[in-house]
Design a protein around this motif. Sequence first.
Motif, PDB file in Angstrom:
ATOM      1  N   VAL A 563    -104.633  26.572  84.814  1.00 40.92           N
ATOM      2  CA  VAL A 563    -105.868  26.739  84.047  1.00 40.92           C
ATOM      3  C   VAL A 563    -106.103  25.458  83.250  1.00 40.92           C
ATOM      4  CG1 VAL A 563    -107.079  28.036  82.261  1.00 40.92           C
ATOM      5  CG2 VAL A 563    -105.593  29.229  83.861  1.00 40.92           C
ATOM      6  N   VAL A 564    -107.314  24.948  83.311  1.00 40.84           N
ATOM      7  CA  VAL A 564    -107.651  23.731  82.555  1.00 40.84           C
ATOM      8  C   VAL A 564    -107.847  24.098  81.089  1.00 40.84           C
ATOM      9  CG1 VAL A 564    -109.278  21.832  82.308  1.00 40.84           C
ATOM     10  CG2 VAL A 564    -108.755  22.728  84.587  1.00 40.84           C
ATOM     11  N   ALA A 565    -107.076  23.465  80.231  1.00 39.78           N
ATOM     12  CA  ALA A 565    -107.201  23.717  78.790  1.00 39.78           C
ATOM     13  C   ALA A 565    -108.508  23.128  78.284  1.00 39.78           C
ATOM     14  CB  ALA A 565    -106.022  23.100  78.039  1.00 39.78           C
ATOM     15  N   PRO A 566    -108.980  23.638  77.131  1.00 39.20           N
ATOM     16  CA  PRO A 566    -110.229  23.100  76.567  1.00 39.20           C
ATOM     17  C   PRO A 566    -110.155  21.593  76.351  1.00 39.20           C
ATOM     18  CG  PRO A 566    -109.591  25.127  75.446  1.00 39.20           C
ATOM     19  CD  PRO A 566    -108.451  24.762  76.351  1.00 39.20           C
ATOM     20  N   LEU A 567    -111.240  20.904  76.723  1.00 42.98           N
ATOM     21  CA  LEU A 567    -111.303  19.454  76.534  1.00 42.98           C
ATOM     22  C   LEU A 567    -111.447  19.110  75.056  1.00 42.98           C
ATOM     23  CD1 LEU A 567    -113.759  18.599  79.454  1.00 42.98           C
ATOM     24  CD2 LEU A 567    -111.265  18.461  79.476  1.00 42.98           C
ATOM     25  N   HIS A 568    -111.004  17.919  74.738  1.00 46.10           N
ATOM     26  CA  HIS A 568    -111.159  17.460  73.357  1.00 46.10           C
ATOM     27  C   HIS A 568    -112.635  17.220  73.066  1.00 46.10           C
ATOM     28  CE1 HIS A 568    -110.695  15.441  69.615  1.00 46.10           C
ATOM     29  NE2 HIS A 568    -111.034  14.253  70.099  1.00 46.10           N
ATOM     30  N   SER A 569    -113.132  17.833  72.025  1.00 54.32           N
ATOM     31  CA  SER A 569    -114.547  17.694  71.684  1.00 54.32           C
ATOM     32  C   SER A 569    -114.683  17.436  70.185  1.00 54.32           C
ATOM     33  CB  SER A 569    -115.336  18.955  72.070  1.00 54.32           C
ATOM     34  OG  SER A 569    -114.882  20.065  71.328  1.00 54.32           O
ATOM     35  N   ALA A 570    -115.860  16.968  69.824  1.00 51.70           N
ATOM     36  CA  ALA A 570    -116.150  16.679  68.411  1.00 51.70           C
ATOM     37  C   ALA A 570    -117.588  17.084  68.118  1.00 51.70           C
ATOM     38  CB  ALA A 570    -115.943  15.200  68.094  1.00 51.70           C
ATOM     39  N   ASP A 693    -114.821  14.732  75.243  1.00 51.82           N
ATOM     40  CA  ASP A 693    -114.044  13.661  75.865  1.00 51.82           C
ATOM     41  C   ASP A 693    -113.527  14.157  77.212  1.00 51.82           C
ATOM     42  OD1 ASP A 693    -112.477  11.573  76.591  1.00 51.82           O
ATOM     43  OD2 ASP A 693    -110.980  11.814  75.001  1.00 51.82           O
ATOM     44  N   THR A 694    -114.126  13.660  78.284  1.00 51.42           N
ATOM     45  CA  THR A 694    -113.778  14.125  79.629  1.00 51.42           C
ATOM     46  C   THR A 694    -112.890  13.145  80.377  1.00 51.42           C
ATOM     47  OG1 THR A 694    -115.800  13.138  80.519  1.00 51.42           O
ATOM     48  CG2 THR A 694    -115.936  15.408  79.772  1.00 51.42           C
ATOM     49  N   VAL A 755    -103.994  14.994  83.634  1.00 49.71           N
ATOM     50  CA  VAL A 755    -104.706  14.568  84.839  1.00 49.71           C
ATOM     51  C   VAL A 755    -105.853  13.663  84.418  1.00 49.71           C
ATOM     52  CG1 VAL A 755    -106.035  15.331  86.840  1.00 49.71           C
ATOM     53  CG2 VAL A 755    -104.089  16.691  86.035  1.00 49.71           C
ATOM     54  N   ALA A 756    -105.973  12.529  85.097  1.00 53.07           N
ATOM     55  CA  ALA A 756    -107.102  11.634  84.824  1.00 53.07           C
ATOM     56  C   ALA A 756    -108.401  12.312  85.244  1.00 53.07           C
ATOM     57  CB  ALA A 756    -106.923  10.308  85.565  1.00 53.07           C
ATOM     58  N   ASN A 757    -109.433  12.128  84.415  1.00 48.69           N
ATOM     59  CA  ASN A 757    -110.731  12.773  84.675  1.00 48.69           C
ATOM     60  C   ASN A 757    -111.857  11.782  84.399  1.00 48.69           C
ATOM     61  OD1 ASN A 757    -112.540  14.839  85.298  1.00 48.69           O
ATOM     62  ND2 ASN A 757    -112.617  15.571  83.194  1.00 48.69           N
ATOM     63  N   PRO A 758    -111.861  10.642  85.112  1.00 47.08           N
ATOM     64  CA  PRO A 758    -112.861   9.602  84.772  1.00 47.08           C
ATOM     65  C   PRO A 758    -114.297  10.025  85.022  1.00 47.08           C
ATOM     66  CG  PRO A 758    -111.742   9.083  86.837  1.00 47.08           C
ATOM     67  CD  PRO A 758    -111.027  10.261  86.257  1.00 47.08           C
ATOM     68  N   ASP A 759    -114.521  10.874  86.018  1.00 49.44           N
ATOM     69  CA  ASP A 759    -115.891  11.282  86.327  1.00 49.44           C
ATOM     70  C   ASP A 759    -116.300  12.567  85.625  1.00 49.44           C
ATOM     71  OD1 ASP A 759    -114.202  12.945  87.663  1.00 49.44           O
ATOM     72  OD2 ASP A 759    -115.215  12.795  89.622  1.00 49.44           O
ATOM     73  N   GLY A 760    -115.407  13.138  84.806  1.00 54.60           N
ATOM     74  CA  GLY A 760    -115.753  14.343  84.059  1.00 54.60           C
ATOM     75  C   GLY A 760    -115.913  15.572  84.927  1.00 54.60           C
ATOM     76  N   ALA A 761    -115.338  15.560  86.141  1.00 54.37           N
ATOM     77  CA  ALA A 761    -115.523  16.705  87.041  1.00 54.37           C
ATOM     78  C   ALA A 761    -114.739  17.923  86.569  1.00 54.37           C
ATOM     79  CB  ALA A 761    -115.093  16.314  88.449  1.00 54.37           C
ATOM     80  N   ILE A 762    -113.579  17.691  85.963  1.00 54.44           N
ATOM     81  CA  ILE A 762    -112.742  18.804  85.521  1.00 54.44           C
ATOM     82  C   ILE A 762    -113.285  19.327  84.198  1.00 54.44           C
ATOM     83  CG2 ILE A 762    -110.418  19.514  84.906  1.00 54.44           C
ATOM     84  CD1 ILE A 762    -109.343  17.250  86.610  1.00 54.44           C
ATOM     85  N   ARG A 763    -113.466  20.647  84.132  1.00 55.80           N
ATOM     86  CA  ARG A 763    -114.020  21.273  82.944  1.00 55.80           C
ATOM     87  C   ARG A 763    -113.090  22.365  82.444  1.00 55.80           C
ATOM     88  NH1 ARG A 763    -120.215  22.048  85.238  1.00 55.80           N
ATOM     89  NH2 ARG A 763    -120.545  19.852  85.788  1.00 55.80           N
TER      90      ARG A 763
END
Length: 801
Positions: A563-570, A693-694, A755-763
């Motif tokens: 499961v993808v954990a919540p992304l860092h956001s502000a 931050d993706t 995991v690297a997510n340069p294109d922001g595909a992982i949510r």
Amino acid sequence: MATQSPNLVLDIAAISVHLLEAQEVAPRARTVARSLAGLLPASAVNVYVVSETDEGEVWTVRGTVGDAAPDKTVPLDAGSLGILAADPRPHLLAGKTLIREQYAHLNVRKTLHSLAYLPLVANDALIGAIEILSFEEQLNETHLNDLQGVAEIAGPALHAARQYEAERHNSLTSITRLTHFYDIEKVFSSTLEMDQLLPLIGSKILETLECEAVNVWMVQGDGSLFLMHQAGADATTQQGMTQKGGEGIAGDVSDNGEPVLITEPEDERLVRRNLNTAEGKVESIVVVPLLDKECLVGVVEAINPIDGTPFDDDDLFLLSNLSETASIALRNAGLLMAERKVEILEMLVTVSHEITSTLNLERVLQTIVNAPQAVIPYERAAVALEQGGKYKLSAVTGVTQVDAGAPDIAPLNDILRWALLSEEVVNVRQHGDKVDAAREETRAKFKSYFETSGMRAFYAIPLTDDTGRVGILGLESADPDFLSPAHLEILQVLAGQATVALRNAQMYKEVPFISVLQPVLEKKRKFMAMSKQRRTLTIAAAAVVLIFLAAVPLPLRVDGDAVVAPLHSAQIQPEVEGVVSRVFVREGDHVTHGQVIAELADWEARSVLAQAQAKYQTALLQMNRSLAANDGSEAGVQRIQADFWKSEVARDQELLDKTRLRSPIDGLVATPNVENMVGRHLKYGDSFAEVVDTSRAIVDVAVDDTDAAPLRAGSQASVKLNSFPTRTFRGDVTVVSPKGILQGESRVFFARVAVANPDGAIRAGMEGRGKVRVGWYPAGYVLFRKPFLWIYSRAWTWFGV
């Protein structure tokens, strides 16, 4: 040019110049009065114009010089002025002909010797009069003839001034009306929420027409009208009622699309409407249709003007124009509702597909509590299952491993258990300090729960089918009105789908070996039916396979649900109050740390800064001047002033900088329609936008405790997400959880993979499977490790010491 007489000398050209210098009636009237009073010592002069009032035509004084003190208005036919109105030519009242009652409109304290009147005529019509009062000398006909030249130029001048004022008044009225319509259109366009728009339409029309009530009817699917909103008080209708053609005035307008204006209480249509009403009867009404591209969407009624007079054609015209603006706003709100319905249907299809395409109980549970959040604005959902008479909290939004005893989950667990026992839908909300529930026990229970959890609404629906109860689904939010009627319909459908999916997953989980034993028996039967030679070849092949399994090393990978954990956001929040003037980004734009994404209106901050800078420069100049004059004391005082204003400049500059909203991190703008925030007033602490931050994602891989021993930080891992079936994401294990968590019926440990997510595909919230590479082992151990460990554990249980 000058006109001379034995007594008076008039400078008509000078008087004309003074009249041309002024454009309004009052200044020109005073100019005429001053000009005549200067020619007649010990006299007073009043200039009147004829005005229209509700009581008829009156004399209105517009210019006066001297001690005459006339009344502001005088009836047209009253006293000496009435004589002039009846016979518009110069009049002179002197000596014994003066009667006090004739000039009762004048408050004079001196002896009046003569009273003269000169008519002011324009276009052969009497438009005013010049009244001359002489207190020492008696006027004669010669004086009147000499002064007639002033009256001849004053009449057209005052007439032109009145036309100018009328034209200006009409222009101001038009501008005021246009401004009012612009303000109303801006208010109507300020929201796309139908439940907010209808009260705005009702209140603005009520305020504009100054009436007792406004009813907004909307057309339903069957063609009938439904009273969606009522502003003010109308005793003949009530919100929520329906009406068809022929059943009332609104229904008739919906049939023919023609506006209606009724001014007489005895009208048959109003008599029928007031039939069962004792007080608050409708005495005048104006009704107009709401048309969207010639298609009827509703009807607006305005009831009884507040001043008691009936509506007129101007009111009908005004309401018709307002309805056009309201129709546009309603159409936009309707388009938003239609778009949301499409989103709801898409969500239902997606959830239905996900929960019915698998028999994995954990995956079904996670889908039920997470997927609907795309269209239902809840903050947390939970599913509790009942099996064999036992209750168990099985899934919570955003939690992969449910610990029912955790401080933030225990209150929810208790309230869900209570709701499951009630065996009916539970919908409790709290507005202010009032808890909306029928039973006192329920109100007390939820008041305590809401205080503990910070929530203000709770909704729970049982999950039942023909064979009994499966469990319960609960949702909660800090917004007491987070569920609309459309959301409640969604939950009914979702509950039915979830019940079927959970029942199938439970039944499948209860018989796990059926799919294994049946193929084994079938293989044995086929093997014994082979020829001897073929069996020998098969045994030889098996020996080769055994050698391969024992001697050839293979990489060992342990896997588990990911499961993808919540992304860092502000959250971007203003540090000062203000109105958003410009927005530089849109949803999905990439921003960097410190980048300005919006600006607040800063004219006031700039003004304050400019004032402080000016005072700072002034203090510096004063200090330098004192130093040049060797005045050390004054220079010291100015130095202190300069330091003070320098600090004020720095503080004001800081406040000005705070009007620029900056991104605190690198990432993507995640707030929808952020560009529409222009014009929105933000208070301190309000949320303007969210930046996510993706660039890097953390994936939690739940590894069973039987596979947890070889896990190490730094191990290579790969993740396959359901949303990207053809992509494999690779990364390294950063942390292995030191404590196991009970998940379902087994305990798991989490390997957190970066995991690297340069294109922001992982949510955040995406699910899938993850594999962690833990070393090289013989092929047999790698391929048959789990059954070997299971057999060994069983043998140890039976024979181990």
